[in-house]
Motif scaffolding. Structure first.
Motif, short mmCIF file in Angstrom:
data_model
loop_
_atom_site.label_atom_id
_atom_site.label_comp_id
_atom_site.label_asym_id
_atom_site.label_seq_id
_atom_site.Cartn_x
_atom_site.Cartn_y
_atom_site.Cartn_z
N VAL A 140 55.94 41.95 50.00
CA VAL A 140 54.97 41.24 49.19
C VAL A 140 55.32 39.76 49.18
CG1 VAL A 140 53.95 41.00 46.92
CG2 VAL A 140 54.61 43.24 47.75
N LYS A 141 54.34 38.92 49.53
CA LYS A 141 54.55 37.48 49.53
C LYS A 141 53.45 36.82 48.73
CE LYS A 141 56.76 37.42 54.08
NZ LYS A 141 56.72 36.87 55.45
N THR A 142 53.80 35.98 47.80
CA THR A 142 52.82 35.21 47.06
C THR A 142 53.24 33.77 47.05
OG1 THR A 142 54.00 35.63 45.01
CG2 THR A 142 52.20 37.14 45.53
N SER A 190 29.48 37.39 43.64
CA SER A 190 28.31 36.53 43.45
C SER A 190 27.51 36.49 44.73
CB SER A 190 28.75 35.12 43.04
OG SER A 190 27.64 34.27 42.87
N GLN A 191 26.30 37.05 44.69
CA GLN A 191 25.41 37.09 45.86
C GLN A 191 26.12 37.68 47.08
OE1 GLN A 191 23.94 33.07 46.26
NE2 GLN A 191 22.54 33.30 44.54
N GLY A 192 26.84 38.76 46.84
CA GLY A 192 27.49 39.48 47.92
C GLY A 192 28.81 38.91 48.38
N LYS A 193 29.29 37.83 47.74
CA LYS A 193 30.55 37.20 48.14
C LYS A 193 31.62 37.51 47.09
CE LYS A 193 28.29 33.43 50.62
NZ LYS A 193 28.13 31.94 50.74
N PRO A 194 32.72 38.19 47.50
CA PRO A 194 33.75 38.60 46.53
C PRO A 194 34.93 37.62 46.44
CG PRO A 194 34.04 39.79 48.59
CD PRO A 194 32.87 38.85 48.80
N THR A 195 35.48 37.50 45.24
CA THR A 195 36.66 36.68 44.98
C THR A 195 37.61 37.48 44.10
OG1 THR A 195 35.39 34.62 45.10
CG2 THR A 195 37.51 34.53 43.98
N LEU A 196 38.87 37.59 44.51
CA LEU A 196 39.86 38.34 43.75
C LEU A 196 40.76 37.40 42.96
CD1 LEU A 196 41.20 41.15 43.15
CD2 LEU A 196 42.81 40.61 44.98
N ARG A 200 50.23 48.76 54.01
CA ARG A 200 50.56 47.90 52.87
C ARG A 200 49.42 46.92 52.60
NH1 ARG A 200 56.94 46.81 54.41
NH2 ARG A 200 57.63 48.96 54.07
N GLU A 201 48.21 47.45 52.64
CA GLU A 201 47.01 46.65 52.40
C GLU A 201 46.14 47.34 51.35
OE1 GLU A 201 46.45 44.74 56.89
OE2 GLU A 201 45.06 46.27 56.14
N SER A 202 45.44 46.54 50.56
CA SER A 202 44.53 47.08 49.55
C SER A 202 43.10 46.68 49.86
CB SER A 202 44.92 46.56 48.15
OG SER A 202 46.18 47.04 47.76
N ARG A 226 45.70 40.41 49.06
CA ARG A 226 47.04 40.97 48.86
C ARG A 226 46.89 42.29 48.11
NH1 ARG A 226 49.71 38.60 44.18
NH2 ARG A 226 48.39 39.12 42.38
N ARG A 227 47.95 43.06 48.04
CA ARG A 227 47.85 44.39 47.46
C ARG A 227 47.59 44.32 45.96
NH1 ARG A 227 52.37 46.49 44.85
NH2 ARG A 227 54.17 45.08 44.84
#
Length: 587
Positions: free
Chosen positions: A30-32, A166-172, A541-543, A565-566
Motif C-alpha cells: 500500500v502506497k499513499t 457526477s454525470q457518470g464521472k466518479p471521484t473517490l 491487490r486492487e479494489s 487505491r484499495r
C-alpha cells in the motif's frame, strides 16, 4: 487460507516525537502520498463542556502536536501513563487470542489505509447509470495507530470511503470521521481512550485499563463527556443531515462536498435532546420522513426508544423497563404502526469477564423474545413480548403488518452460533428467516428463507416498514469476508424451499461488502434498480466499485469502476442522491 500478518513498514512513533497523524502500518504494497490535512474543523455544537480544544488557527497536526508539547501540563504524566499502558499490553493482557491479535485482525485487506483526497477514478466497464448521480459512502474501522495490545475488528476509528458520481464521472475520497476520540489522539500522537471490545477481556485487564483511563481523565488528557465513540459503523440521512454513526456515541454530522471531499461537521445532540448514545441502525419511514431509533446499555433502562420528525426534531425518550437484563441489541425494525425489537441471548455477562472472557457474551439459559411497541408510544404500557426460542439476530432486514394489523412479519438473519458472534466470526452461520407474530393469540410461526450463510442484507429503501418481496444479502465466506451477493424472494418462503432467485459470486480471491440498492426511478417496480458495493481482488491487490442489475438472474455487472487505491473491508454503506446532497445543512 491463513491470513498474512501485517507488515509494519516503519515503527510506531515514540512519545512526543511529531508523528504522522495517520497510521503508518499497513500491508507493504500500500502506497499513499497524502500530505497531512490542514483544515481546522469548527467545534461540535454540544452543550457538554470540552477540554483540550483543537486550536482555532489553521495548523497541521504536527504543528498542533508541537503546540501541545509546550503548553500541556500533562506531558510528564503522559510519559508515565504510556509506560504503564505498555506494561498492560505486553505483560498483563497481551493479545493472545487470534481474534484480538492485530497481526491477524489487520491482515490483508483488513489493514488500514491513509486518508485519500478526492481522486478521479476510471470506469473500466460499461457506464454509470444516471440514477447514481450522488455519492455512495461506506463506513468502516480504520485505526489511525498501530494497536499496542489487543485489538478487535470493531475497535477501529471510523473512516468514510465516498465515491462521488457526477454525470457518470466518479471521484473517490477516504476521510476519517473527526470524532472527539480521533482528534484528541491525533493531536497527542498516541492512543488515549481504551478499546471497548478488546480492552476489557478479563477482570485484571479491566481493572488495569480502567485505572489507566481514570488517570488520563484526572490529568486532563481527555474528557469522556465529549464522547468516546468511533462513528465507524454506518450512515443515515434524515432531517436534511448526513450522519456517521456508531452505537457508543452521538451521531457525527458529515458532508460530501461538490468536489467529492468528505468533511466532519461535528458531534450532534439534536439541540440538547439527545444526551447519550444512539443506535447505528435508525429506520427512516420513506413516506413520512420520520426517523426511529433507540439506545441500549448495561444499566436500567437497558433499552430506550425514541424518534424524530421529518425535520430531525427529537421526541421524548421512552424507557423500556420490561427488558430486564442487558442485551446486545444492535438493530431493530419498524412497520407502519410498530417498532420491533429482539431481546437475544447475547448480553453483558460479568461472570465471563471474571473467567477471562469478553464482557459481552452469550447467555445460554436466556430465551430470546421479540418485543412489539406502538411506534408513536409515549411510554411502554402497550409493549408486548413474545418468546421465540433459538431466534438470535444481530441485523434486521425488514418488517411489516398483515391481516389488518393483527400480524407482524419480521425478516432477519438468525445467527445459529451466537456464542461466536464477537470472538470467532468465521464460525458464524446466519440463516435468513421469516417470522410471523399473531398479536392477538401470541402464536409465533417461522419459515426459513435460505439456508446459506447470509448477512448484511438490504432492501429497496422505499419499502422500509412495508410488505416487500425482494432481499439482497451478502454471502459469508466465512464472515467477515463476503464472497458474493444473492437476491431472495421472501414470498416463496411459504413453499418451504430456498428462496434464492439471483446470485453473483465475485470470483476467486475477490471479496466485497454489504450491497446497497439504488432504484432506477421513484415509483418503479420493487426490484428495478442496481446493487452497488466495493470489491477487492486480493491477488491483484486492487479494489473496484461494482454496479449490478437487480433484474437479471445473475445480477449482471453493468458498470465497474477501478479505484485509485484499495478500500479496506468495512461495515455498512449508504447511497445519497444528488438532490439530497444539495439539501444537506450544516450544524
Amino acid at each position: 487460507m491463513v491470513p498474512k500478518p501485517v507488515i509494519v513498514t516503519r515503527p510506531p512513533p515514540p512519545v512526543y516525537s511529531p508523528p504522522n497523524p495517520l497510521l503508518k502500518t499497513a500491508v507493504s504494497t500500500v502506497k499513499t502520498e497524502e500530505k497531512p490535512q490542514t483544515t481546522t474543523l469548527p467545534p461540535p455544537s454540544t452543550t457538554t463542556p470540552k477540554t483540550n480544544p483543537v486550536p482555532s488557527i489553521k495548523t497541521t497536526p504536527q504543528q498542533r502536536l508541537e503546540l501541545k508539547r509546550k503548553t500541556n501540563s500533562w506531558a510528564p504524566a503522559a510519559l508515565m501513563l504510556n509506560a504503564l499502558d505498555n506494561i498492560i499490553n505486553n505483560f498483563i493482557d497481551p493479545p493472545l487470542k487470534p481474534s484480538l491479535d492485530p497481526r491477524h485482525v489487520l491482515s490483508q485487506n483488513f489493514a488500514p489505509v491513509d486518508e485519500l483526497p478526492p481522486t478521479e477514478c476510471q470506469v473500466v466497464q460499461g457506464a454509470l447509470p444516471p440514477c447514481l448521480d450522488g455519492a455512495y459512502i461506506r463506513n468502516g474501522p480504520n485505526p489511525q495507530f498501530l494497536p499496542r495490545g489487543p485489538y478487535h475488528l470493531f475497535d477501529g476509528d471510523g473512516m468514510l470511503h465516498a465515491l462521488r458520481i457526477s454525470q457518470g464521472k466518479p471521484t473517490l475520497c477516504s476521510r476519517y470521521v473527526k470524532t472527539y476520540k480521533y482528534t484528541m489522539e491525533n493531536d497527542a500522537g498516541f492512543p488515549l481512550i481504551p478499546n471497548v471490545f478488546s480492552g476489557f477481556n478479563s477482570l485484571v485487564a479491566s481493572a488495569a485499563r480502567g485505572s489507566l483511563s481514570a488517570a488520563r481523565i484526572v490529568t486532563g488528557q481527555f474528557n469522556p463527556s465529549n464522547g468516546i465513540g468511533l462513528a465507524n459503523t454506518s450512515l443515515a440521512f434524515f432531517g436534511n443531515r448526513l450522519f456517521a454513526l456508531g452505537e457508543s456515541d452521538l451521531p457525527y454530522a458529515v458532508n460530501v462536498t461538490s468536489n467529492g471531499d468528505v468533511e466532519t461537521i461535528g458531534r450532534y445532540d439534536f439541540n440538547g435532546k439527545l444526551t447519550f448514545s444512539m443506535t447505528a441502525h435508525p429506520k427512516i419511514d420513506p413516506d413520512t420522513g420520520e426517523c426511529f431509533a433507540f439506545r441500549y446499555g448495561p444499566v436500567p433502562p437497558f433499552l430506550t426508544y425514541f424518534r424524530f420528525d421529518r425535520n430531525g426534531n427529537k421526541y421524548d425518550d421512552v424507557p423500556i423497563f420490561s427488558m430486564t437484563s442487558p442485551s446486545f441489541l444492535h438493530d431493530f425494525a419498524i412497520t407502519k404502526n410498530y417498532a420491533v425489537f429482539c431481546d437475544i441471548q447475547l448480553g453483558m455477562n460479568p461472570l465471563d469477564m471474571i473467567a477471562g472472557g469478553s464482557p459481552v457474551g452469550s447467555v445460554a439459559s436466556k430465551v430470546p423474545r421479540i418485543g412489539i411497541l406502538p411506534r408513536d408510544a409515549k411510554d411502554e404500557s402497550k409493549m408486548k413480548w413474545f418468546d421465540v426460542p433459538g431466534f438470535n439476530i444481530v441485523h434486521a432486514i425488514n418488517a411489516w403488518e398483515e391481516d389488518g394489523g393483527r400480524t407482524v412479519v419480521l425478516v432477519a438473519p438468525n445467527v445459529l452460533s451466537v456464542e461466536h458472534a464477537l470472538e470467532r466470526m468465521e464460525l458464524i452461520h446466519a440463516m435468513v428467516e421469516k417470522v410471523k407474530i399473531d398479536l392477538e393469540t401470541g402464536i409465533v410461526t417461522r419459515q426459513p428463507v435460505s439456508a446459506r450463510n447470509l448477512d448484511f442484507a438490504v432492501i429497496n429503501p422505499a419499502f422500509v416498514g412495508k410488505k416487500n418481496r425482494f432481499v439482497y444479502a451478502a454471502v459469508g465466506d466465512p464472515m467477515p469476508k463476503i464472497s458474493g451477493v444473492v437476491k431472495l424472494d421472501v414470498s416463496k418462503a411459504n413453499e418451504r424451499r430456498d428462496c434464492t432467485v439471483g446470485c453473483r459470486m465475485f470470483g476467486e480471491g475477490c471479496y466485497g461488502g454489504e450491497p446497497f440498492f439504488v432504484a432506477k426511478e421513484e415509483g418503479g417496480e420493487e426490484d428495478d434498480g442496481y446493487l452497488v458495493t466495493y470489491v477487492h481482488d486480493e491477488r491483484k491487490r486492487e479494489s473496484t466499485f461494482l454496479v449490478m442489475d437487480t433484474k437479471s438472474p445473475e445480477l449482471d455487472v453493468v458498470a465497474e469502476v477501478k479505484l485509485p487505491r484499495r478500500v479496506p473491508y468495512g461495515f455498512h454503506g449508504l447511497f445519497v442522491k444528488e438532490s439530497d446532497l444539495r439539501k444537506t445543512v450544516s450544524l
